[in-house]
Design an enzyme around this catalytic site. Structure first.
Site, PDB file in Angstrom:
ATOM      1  N   CYS B 131       0.850  -1.183   0.000  1.00 44.73           N
ATOM      2  CA  CYS B 131       0.000   0.000   0.000  1.00 44.73           C
ATOM      3  C   CYS B 131       0.880   1.224   0.000  1.00 44.73           C
ATOM      4  CB  CYS B 131      -0.883   0.007   1.240  1.00 44.73           C
ATOM      5  SG  CYS B 131      -1.926   1.462   1.327  1.00 44.73           S
ATOM      6  N   THR B 193       0.936 -10.161  -5.864  1.00 40.90           N
ATOM      7  CA  THR B 193       1.008 -10.147  -7.334  1.00 40.90           C
ATOM      8  C   THR B 193       2.111  -9.201  -7.824  1.00 40.90           C
ATOM      9  OG1 THR B 193      -0.670  -8.429  -7.425  1.00 40.90           O
ATOM     10  CG2 THR B 193      -1.428 -10.703  -7.576  1.00 40.90           C
ATOM     11  N   GLY B 225      -0.822 -16.507 -10.775  1.00 36.65           N
ATOM     12  CA  GLY B 225      -1.060 -17.749 -11.498  1.00 36.65           C
ATOM     13  C   GLY B 225       0.235 -18.433 -11.913  1.00 36.65           C
ATOM     14  N   GLY B 273      -3.983 -19.550  -4.708  1.00 41.69           N
ATOM     15  CA  GLY B 273      -4.761 -18.383  -5.099  1.00 41.69           C
ATOM     16  C   GLY B 273      -5.493 -18.615  -6.401  1.00 41.69           C
TER      17      GLY B 273
HETATM   18  C1  LIG Z   1      -8.115 -11.531  -8.056  1.00 38.32           C
HETATM   19  C2  LIG Z   1      -7.065 -11.435  -6.992  1.00 38.32           C
HETATM   20  C3  LIG Z   1      -7.318 -10.670  -5.850  1.00 38.32           C
HETATM   21  C4  LIG Z   1      -6.354 -10.556  -4.851  1.00 38.32           C
HETATM   22  N1  LIG Z   1      -6.649  -9.811  -3.740  1.00 38.32           N
HETATM   23  C5  LIG Z   1      -5.721  -9.720  -2.743  1.00 38.32           C
HETATM   24  C6  LIG Z   1      -6.009  -9.000  -1.550  1.00 38.32           C
HETATM   25  O1  LIG Z   1      -7.118  -8.479  -1.377  1.00 38.32           O
HETATM   26  N2  LIG Z   1      -5.051  -8.914  -0.599  1.00 38.32           N
HETATM   27  C7  LIG Z   1      -3.825  -9.527  -0.720  1.00 38.32           C
HETATM   28  O2  LIG Z   1      -3.011  -9.424   0.194  1.00 38.32           O
HETATM   29  N3  LIG Z   1      -3.542 -10.239  -1.834  1.00 38.32           N
HETATM   30  C8  LIG Z   1      -4.441 -10.350  -2.846  1.00 38.32           C
HETATM   31  N4  LIG Z   1      -4.153 -11.099  -3.975  1.00 38.32           N
HETATM   32  C9  LIG Z   1      -2.844 -11.791  -4.078  1.00 38.32           C
HETATM   33  C10 LIG Z   1      -2.950 -13.271  -3.723  1.00 38.32           C
HETATM   34  O3  LIG Z   1      -3.329 -13.454  -2.375  1.00 38.32           O
HETATM   35  C11 LIG Z   1      -1.615 -13.998  -3.970  1.00 38.32           C
HETATM   36  O4  LIG Z   1      -0.633 -13.387  -3.188  1.00 38.32           O
HETATM   37  C12 LIG Z   1      -1.174 -13.950  -5.422  1.00 38.32           C
HETATM   38  O5  LIG Z   1      -2.286 -14.050  -6.290  1.00 38.32           O
HETATM   39  C13 LIG Z   1      -0.159 -15.054  -5.788  1.00 38.32           C
HETATM   40  O6  LIG Z   1      -0.694 -16.348  -5.641  1.00 38.32           O
HETATM   41  P1  LIG Z   1      -1.381 -17.186  -6.866  1.00 38.32           P
HETATM   42  O7  LIG Z   1      -0.458 -17.127  -8.031  1.00 38.32           O
HETATM   43  O8  LIG Z   1      -1.579 -18.582  -6.319  1.00 38.32           O
HETATM   44  O9  LIG Z   1      -2.671 -16.519  -7.170  1.00 38.32           O
HETATM   45  C14 LIG Z   1      -5.104 -11.220  -4.992  1.00 38.32           C
HETATM   46  C15 LIG Z   1      -4.868 -11.988  -6.138  1.00 38.32           C
HETATM   47  C16 LIG Z   1      -5.821 -12.110  -7.126  1.00 38.32           C
HETATM   48  C17 LIG Z   1      -5.531 -12.946  -8.339  1.00 38.32           C
END
Ligand SMILES: Cc1cc2nc3c(=O)[nH]c(=O)nc-3n(C[C@H](O)[C@H](O)[C@H](O)COP(=O)(O)O)c2cc1C
Ligand SMILES: Cc1cc2nc3c(=O)[nH]c(=O)nc-3n(C[C@H](O)[C@H](O)[C@H](O)COP(=O)(O)OP(=O)(O)OC[C@H]3O[C@@H](n4cnc5c(N)ncnc54)[C@H](O)[C@@H]3O)c2cc1C
Ligand code: FES
Lengths: 281, 297
Positions: B131, B193, B225, B273
């Site tokens: 943030c 991300t 992803g 995620g």
């Molecule tokens: C649609 C979406 C919304 C997300 N919202 C948040 C969030 O609100 N707070 C947070 O800390 N991370 C958020 N993330 C990050 C995920 O928690 C995670 O750290 C990231 O997607 C990597 O993992 P993955 O590749 O398995 O998705 C979000 C990711 C996605 C794809």
């Protein structure tokens, strides 16, 4: 960010049958051309029967996530066109890598399905006649709805040309308009709708199609205080409320998630429908 | 394969990534089956902020090569309504609840932590530090010195485990993790991300390229992803080498084999995620395969 009928406990709303938790592997039983579209059939012996207007997230079991360009990766949303005796039917239009892959599937191929999802159409409460208005591939959810309403429904469909207008055969007894005048009335499906409403305004409208069409339907119905249920579309990643990606703005501020607050939404909840809330034209 | 995580006993090491699973929304799709077959060993809420946020204008999603770019914009009800409306429902989940919060100043963060401290439904807090600081514009979590300073000042507000969700968009994530540990974090989680951008296809949905180059309503977004997994693995490994507190590893996990990789480089828990978007029940399968197979030799 609220679900449409928060007071109705999950599983008891007839417009919202629940999906089994987790995707399931179905077998394709047929994939037939219908003009510019294809109709994909898959055996779904254990799947709950969807309500008309609900959708499913689909992905091919093979070559999905590792294509030429590494797309498609996520599943894609499709309305149930029909669900008859344990067989699901989807109407497909090849517009990109995901739909292209699904259009290629042959009998015996595997199909991942998560569904039925979202909220479907709700039956007219009074003696209003039902006007079903579809544009392009957006005619899909109207097929099952017409089956359910039967004689009470008048069907108005719009397509861009003759090849697409062949899709009208998915429904029975449709009045057709085409952009190029090759089939039916030369013009837009909303011209047909306006004429029907001029003739008899005691109607309820159920519509699905590209955003510009839905916006025209919304505006037409709003101006005449006619109730309308619109089946919206938006880019989706999950289909079950997890990603907050599929939003459309609400009239009173904030957003609806199309996958769980819709896809069928009461038009009164919406302001102008923008370019990201309809099927690809 | 039960695990201890900051004093919480979890049935297995698989949890969800914040913002990638809405346990309340999903109940409307799956009903009670969601609770009886709940896939995660603990549930992490999406990020909650003090004030409500509507989120970014659509489009919010772009499918990348084996990945997803999102610009959701952290929509949430705000702290007050989260506590009054969502907590009672989340408390019914069969697993411990981790509430993820974000604030743009130390005072805001302290207020969020204090509120979480008083609610027994919340087992632990995850602090999202991706943030921008309202004064400097720099992500709080991207600058180790700032991160340590902020954490030191807010840490007394919470008597529960504090997980710091690190940002991968920084110069040295292991240094940020060390700073989080020094500042009082009980665990760190990563990766969030990766900052990313997608250009609108010419003519898509009537959009002229000249209108706006960016596809996403928020301009840029975050990549997640399968595509990010190698990056995530490197960052998790670097962090696990640097800190002594537990690490929650995530980024592109799709299978038990992937989860093993994160555990092998030092993660205590693994979060799933984006893969849940492809199959909401995938985490159950990963957890049970981890159990069946044990770590690969
Ligand atoms: C649609 C979406 C919304 C997300 N919202 C948040 C969030 O609100 N707070 C947070 O800390 N991370 C958020 N993330 C990050 C995920 O928690 C995670 O750290 C990231 O997607 C990597 O993992 P993955 O590749 O398995 O998705 C979000 C990711 C996605 C794809
Ligand atoms: C509830 C619902 C019901 C639907 N029902 C049907 C149906 O019954 N039949 C049917 O054929 N279709 C239906 N759709 C639309 C269908 O889901 C899309 O056409 C499909 O997802 C397109 O995927 P694709 O890979 O073929 O094309 P994509 O390449 O994903 O392109 C489709 C559109 O998405 C945008 N786009 C392009 N590239 C990307 C990218 N990388 N990331 C994100 N967006 C991109 C563009 O605007 C493009 O026109 C429905 C959609 C929803 C939400
Ligand atoms: S598609 Fe993910 S929330 Fe609607």
């Amino acid at each position: 960010m609220t679900v449409n009928n928060p007071t109705i406990p999950a599983g008891t709303d007839p417009s919202r049958p629940l999906a089994p938790f987790g995707r399931r592997l179905l077998t394709v039983t047929a994939n037939k051309p219908l003009g510019a579209y294809r109709i994909l059939h898959a055996a779904d012996p254990d799947g709950p029967a969807p309500a008309a207007g609900q959708f499913a997230m689909l992905a091919a079991a093979e070559r999905w996530g590792a294509g030429e360009d590494e797309r498609p990766y996520l599943p894609r949303a499709f309305s149930y066109a029909r669900w008859v005796a344990g067989e699901a039917q989807f109407l497909l239009e090849d517009v990109g890598p995901g739909t292209h892959r699904l259009c290629e599937l042959r009998e015996g191929d595997g199909l991942w399905v998560l569904g039925p999802l979202g909220r479907g159409f709700t039956a007219p409460k009074d003696a209003r006649r039902a006007l079903l208005v579809g544009g392009g591939v957006g005619i899909a959810p109207l097929a099952g709805w017409q089956d359910e309403l039967g004689e009470r429904a008048t069907v108005l469909l719009g397509f861009r040309d003759r090849a697409h207008a062949a899709g009208a055969a998915l429904l029975g007894d449709a009045l057709v308009a085409s952009d190029d005048g090759s089939v039916g009335r030369h013009g837009l499906v909303t011209d047909l709708l306006r004429a029907e409403l001029d003739r008899d305004a005691h109607a309820g409208v159920y519509a699905c199609g590209p955003p510009a069409m839905l916006e025209a339907v919304r505006a037409l119905c709003a101006a005449r205080a006619i109730p309308a249920q619109l089946a919206l579309e938006a880019g989706m990643a999950c289909g079950f409320g997890a990603c907050f990606g599929c939003v459309v703005p609400k009239r009173d501020g904030g957003y609806l998630r199309i996958c769980i607050d819709g896809p069928v939404v009461d038009a009164a909840q919406l302001d102008r429908i923008g370019e990201h809330a309809g099927s690809p034209a | 394969m039960s695990v201890d995580f900051c004093g919480l006993r979890l049935a297995h090491p698989i949890i969800n990534g914040s913002g990638t699973f809405d346990a309340i929304g999903a109940r409307h799709a799956f009903g009670d089956a969601l609770h009886s077959a709940f896939p995660f060993a603990a549930f992490v809420s999406k990020t909650i902020t003090l004030a409500p946020r509507a989120g970014n204008p659509p489009p919010r999603l772009w499918e990348a090569q084996a990945g997803l770019i999102n610009s959701i914009g952290l929509p949430n009800k705000g702290l007050e309504r989260y506590m009054s409306e969502d907590l009672p429902e989340l408390a019914q989940l069969p697993v411990p609840l981790i509430t993820n919060v974000m604030g743009s100043t130390a005072e805001e963060i302290a207020e969020l932590l204090r509120a979480c401290d008083t609610r027994k439904e919340i087992a632990a807090v995850e602090l999202n530090v991706s943030c921008p600081n309202v004064h400097t514009g720099l992500d709080i979590g991207a600058d180790p010195a700032q991160l340590e300073r902020v954490l030191r000042s807010v840490r007394p507000a919470l008597r529960k485990p504090l997980i710091v969700k690190l940002t991968p968009n920084c110069a040295d994530v292991a240094e940020c993790a060390r700073a989080a540990q020094e500042g009082g974090a009980d665990a760190v989680s990563l990766i969030n991300t990766l900052r990313a951008m997608a250009l609108a296809p010419a003519g898509a949905h009537g959009r002229e390229r000249s209108q706006s180059l960016a596809w996403l309503g928020g301009g840029t977004g975050g990549l997640s992803g399968a595509a990010v997994r190698p990056v995530a693995l490197a960052q998790v490994a670097a962090v696990a080498r640097r800190v002594s507190i537990p690490v929650v590893g995530m980024g592109g996990v799709q299978s038990a084999a992937h989860a093993h990789q994160f555990l092998a480089v030092g993660a205590r828990l693994v979060a799933v995620g984006t893969e849940s978007f492809r199959d909401p029940a995938v985490a159950s399968r990963i957890a049970s395969q981890l159990d069946d197979e044990g770590p690969p030799t």
